[in-house]
Design an enzyme around this catalytic site. Sequence first.
Site, PDB file in Angstrom:
ATOM      1  N   ALA A  12       8.723   0.162  -2.229  1.00  0.00           N
ATOM      2  CA  ALA A  12      10.109  -0.232  -1.935  1.00  0.00           C
ATOM      3  C   ALA A  12      10.490   0.027  -0.477  1.00  0.00           C
ATOM      4  CB  ALA A  12      11.070   0.512  -2.866  1.00  0.00           C
ATOM      5  N   ARG A  17       7.624  -2.947  10.441  1.00  0.00           N
ATOM      6  CA  ARG A  17       6.678  -3.028  11.559  1.00  0.00           C
ATOM      7  C   ARG A  17       5.670  -4.170  11.418  1.00  0.00           C
ATOM      8  NH1 ARG A  17       4.506   2.908  11.622  1.00  0.00           N
ATOM      9  NH2 ARG A  17       5.501   2.950   9.574  1.00  0.00           N
ATOM     10  N   ASN A 171      -1.589  14.981   4.567  1.00  0.00           N
ATOM     11  CA  ASN A 171      -1.183  14.506   3.254  1.00  0.00           C
ATOM     12  C   ASN A 171      -1.453  13.004   3.143  1.00  0.00           C
ATOM     13  OD1 ASN A 171       0.138  14.251   0.761  1.00  0.00           O
ATOM     14  ND2 ASN A 171       2.128  13.879   1.745  1.00  0.00           N
ATOM     15  N   ASN A 228       0.593  -0.410   8.317  1.00  0.00           N
ATOM     16  CA  ASN A 228       2.029  -0.530   8.564  1.00  0.00           C
ATOM     17  C   ASN A 228       2.368  -1.670   9.508  1.00  0.00           C
ATOM     18  OD1 ASN A 228       3.122   1.856   7.094  1.00  0.00           O
ATOM     19  ND2 ASN A 228       1.666   2.900   8.418  1.00  0.00           N
ATOM     20  N   TYR A 350     -18.085 -35.483   2.009  1.00  0.00           N
ATOM     21  CA  TYR A 350     -17.025 -34.843   1.227  1.00  0.00           C
ATOM     22  C   TYR A 350     -17.181 -35.224  -0.236  1.00  0.00           C
ATOM     23  CZ  TYR A 350     -12.729 -33.853  -1.151  1.00  0.00           C
ATOM     24  OH  TYR A 350     -11.832 -33.391  -2.082  1.00  0.00           O
ATOM     25  N   ASN A 361     -29.579 -37.258  -5.103  1.00  0.00           N
ATOM     26  CA  ASN A 361     -29.610 -37.128  -3.640  1.00  0.00           C
ATOM     27  C   ASN A 361     -28.410 -37.870  -3.065  1.00  0.00           C
ATOM     28  OD1 ASN A 361     -30.175 -37.378  -0.882  1.00  0.00           O
ATOM     29  ND2 ASN A 361     -32.360 -37.206  -1.263  1.00  0.00           N
ATOM     30  N   ASN A 370     -11.207 -39.346  -4.135  1.00  0.00           N
ATOM     31  CA  ASN A 370     -10.780 -38.752  -5.411  1.00  0.00           C
ATOM     32  C   ASN A 370      -9.272 -38.746  -5.584  1.00  0.00           C
ATOM     33  OD1 ASN A 370     -10.706 -36.929  -3.254  1.00  0.00           O
ATOM     34  ND2 ASN A 370     -10.719 -35.158  -4.620  1.00  0.00           N
TER      35      ASN A 370
HETATM   36  C1  UD1 Z   1       4.327   9.611   3.807  1.00  0.00           C
HETATM   37  C2  UD1 Z   1       4.333  11.110   3.470  1.00  0.00           C
HETATM   38  C3  UD1 Z   1       3.445  11.841   4.476  1.00  0.00           C
HETATM   39  C4  UD1 Z   1       2.041  11.271   4.445  1.00  0.00           C
HETATM   40  C5  UD1 Z   1       2.075   9.776   4.679  1.00  0.00           C
HETATM   41  C6  UD1 Z   1       0.712   9.194   4.435  1.00  0.00           C
HETATM   42  C7  UD1 Z   1       6.499  11.677   2.502  1.00  0.00           C
HETATM   43  C8  UD1 Z   1       7.820  12.266   2.731  1.00  0.00           C
HETATM   44  N1  UD1 Z   1       5.688  11.604   3.542  1.00  0.00           N
HETATM   45  O1  UD1 Z   1       4.967   9.428   5.039  1.00  0.00           O
HETATM   46  O2  UD1 Z   1       3.408  13.214   4.163  1.00  0.00           O
HETATM   47  O3  UD1 Z   1       1.230  11.905   5.403  1.00  0.00           O
HETATM   48  O4  UD1 Z   1       2.993   9.107   3.793  1.00  0.00           O
HETATM   49  O5  UD1 Z   1       0.669   7.846   4.771  1.00  0.00           O
HETATM   50  O6  UD1 Z   1       6.179  11.317   1.380  1.00  0.00           O
HETATM   51  N2  UD1 Z   1       8.641   3.997   0.027  1.00  0.00           N
HETATM   52  C9  UD1 Z   1       9.522   3.598  -0.964  1.00  0.00           C
HETATM   53  N3  UD1 Z   1      10.833   3.933  -0.843  1.00  0.00           N
HETATM   54  C10 UD1 Z   1      11.301   4.679   0.183  1.00  0.00           C
HETATM   55  C11 UD1 Z   1      10.395   5.083   1.178  1.00  0.00           C
HETATM   56  C12 UD1 Z   1       9.073   4.729   1.063  1.00  0.00           C
HETATM   57  O7  UD1 Z   1       9.133   2.920  -1.920  1.00  0.00           O
HETATM   58  O8  UD1 Z   1      12.506   4.949   0.201  1.00  0.00           O
HETATM   59  C13 UD1 Z   1       7.219   3.632  -0.100  1.00  0.00           C
HETATM   60  C14 UD1 Z   1       6.723   2.726   0.996  1.00  0.00           C
HETATM   61  O9  UD1 Z   1       6.825   1.365   0.614  1.00  0.00           O
HETATM   62  C15 UD1 Z   1       5.278   3.161   1.137  1.00  0.00           C
HETATM   63  C16 UD1 Z   1       5.290   4.629   0.731  1.00  0.00           C
HETATM   64  O10 UD1 Z   1       6.459   4.821   0.002  1.00  0.00           O
HETATM   65  O11 UD1 Z   1       4.417   2.433   0.259  1.00  0.00           O
HETATM   66  C17 UD1 Z   1       5.228   5.590   1.903  1.00  0.00           C
HETATM   67  O12 UD1 Z   1       6.354   5.447   2.707  1.00  0.00           O
HETATM   68  P1  UD1 Z   1       6.305   5.650   4.269  1.00  0.00           P
HETATM   69  O13 UD1 Z   1       7.672   5.430   4.808  1.00  0.00           O
HETATM   70  O14 UD1 Z   1       5.202   4.835   4.864  1.00  0.00           O
HETATM   71  O15 UD1 Z   1       5.959   7.224   4.367  1.00  0.00           O
HETATM   72  P2  UD1 Z   1       5.411   7.982   5.645  1.00  0.00           P
HETATM   73  O16 UD1 Z   1       6.503   8.232   6.575  1.00  0.00           O
HETATM   74  O17 UD1 Z   1       4.215   7.265   6.148  1.00  0.00           O
HETATM   75 MG    MG Z   2       3.401   5.182   5.831  1.00  0.00          MG
END
Ligand code: UD1
Ligand code: MG
Length: 440
Positions: A12, A17, A171, A228, A350, A361, A370
């Site tokens: 979500a 980006r 993480n 991203n 084609y 052949n 076609n």
């Molecule tokens: C997150 C982690 C971070 C980790 C990193 C790895 C948290 C707070 N941080 O950060 O520790 O190292 O991923 O890539 O969890 N999304 C939603 N709703 C929201 C926000 C995000 O569905 O409100 C979804 C995004 O679509 C995405 C995923 O959650 O698939 C991660 O969100 P993103 O904003 O990329 O997190 P990071 O800041 O990268």
């Molecule tokens: Mg991310």
Amino acid sequence: MSRSRAVVILAAGQGKRMRSSLPKVLHPIAGRPMLEWSIALGKEIGADRVVVVVSPHSDAIRQVAENHGAEIAVQSEPLGTGHAVRAAQPVLTGFDGDVVVLFADTPLVRAQTVANLLAAREAGAGLVALGFETKTPGAYGRLIAAPDGQLARIVEAKDASLEELGVALCNSGALCAGARELFGWLAQITPKNAASEYYLTDCAALARADGVKTAIVIGEEAEFAGANDRVQLAEVEATFQARRRLEVMREGATLVDPTQVWFAHDTVIGDDVRIEPGVFFGPGVTVERGVTIRAFSHIEGAHLQEGAEIGPFARIRPGSNVGPHARVGNFVEIKKVVLGEKAKVGHLTYLGDAIVGAGANIGAGTITCNYDGVNKYVTEIGPGAFIGSDTALVAPVKVGAGAFTGSGSVITKDVPDHALAIARERQRNIEGWRRPDKKT
Ligand code: UD1
Ligand code: MG
């Protein structure tokens, strides 16, 4: 008995980006949208339920998720990963197993790695986070280990002290915990942090505070690369391709220059297949043993049977089935064509919506007409038939077994078995022909 498990896939986020009208998680890696990779991973690890968290504005994401049998949870606003997982709670009412959280923008996580995460959970950890070590931890959250080796907490880069930023253990975003406990912790988190978001990662410290055992499971850095933007999308694609090329070679195929062969997520390659440089596979291709694919060929949605020879410069489109030891040569395009054993389509042709018998052949420059601008029609060419160069076959039409067409013919009527059809103007020679005089 292992506990029942639900996978919650976060999709979500805004994905701005990517600068695209297509939502980020629908951009493909190896011909499959990233979201589908995550859903497939969920099924691979034996999830009983797969829930995709979507924003209220993305019908396209919802559609893909539903088409793949996932349940939908809606996150009203993108207030952070913790808020997003919480949005899945109403969908999982009454569910009392384990929840595995995955991100929809990291498609290369391996099933084995998630299996390790689940194993740590089964071994008694109340919350397990999936991490990786990297020399460039940058914006990733850091996994802070307690002296006893358990996970003490996860700190986001934005909120980290200098000392914490020096931690190389990052993480991945994926974690596993019991549903009841996880939703309990999520109810306690607040957006009091540098991003003013509800961080899923805060659950780690809350688990510890509850005296729950926590654990860290390590995967490889390359698995967790997120896409991203378009640069990262290309990097993730490259990682998949590098991985797949190695597997294919180890399984017994020759790639003359592996860096120049592009596989789809589901390409199946048999033993002793030889692939020259510049070959691209779209989704849905099976290549049986002993097939040779020569340089600069594009193949999608097709089955190439044992010993077939393709290219150079061939285009094989969906619905095609190339028979054993058949040949599709240079500058030949085929679409929805069944080619019989040892049939040959050598050059500049084609064929669309055609059935070609064994050993037929097809001469250079043959075209199946076609399409009448509205509908598509089938051309049938019998076994052993010989289609003369530059024949236009106006479908629907049948050329019988062992029949011939004269070159340059426009075939509009069926040709009986073993007959020769000639459908072109007869040649006239005008003796002594002189050029006209130049007018003054
Ligand atoms: C997150 C982690 C971070 C980790 C990193 C790895 C948290 C707070 N941080 O950060 O520790 O190292 O991923 O890539 O969890 N999304 C939603 N709703 C929201 C926000 C995000 O569905 O409100 C979804 C995004 O679509 C995405 C995923 O959650 O698939 C991660 O969100 P993103 O904003 O990329 O997190 P990071 O800041 O990268
Ligand atoms: Mg991310």
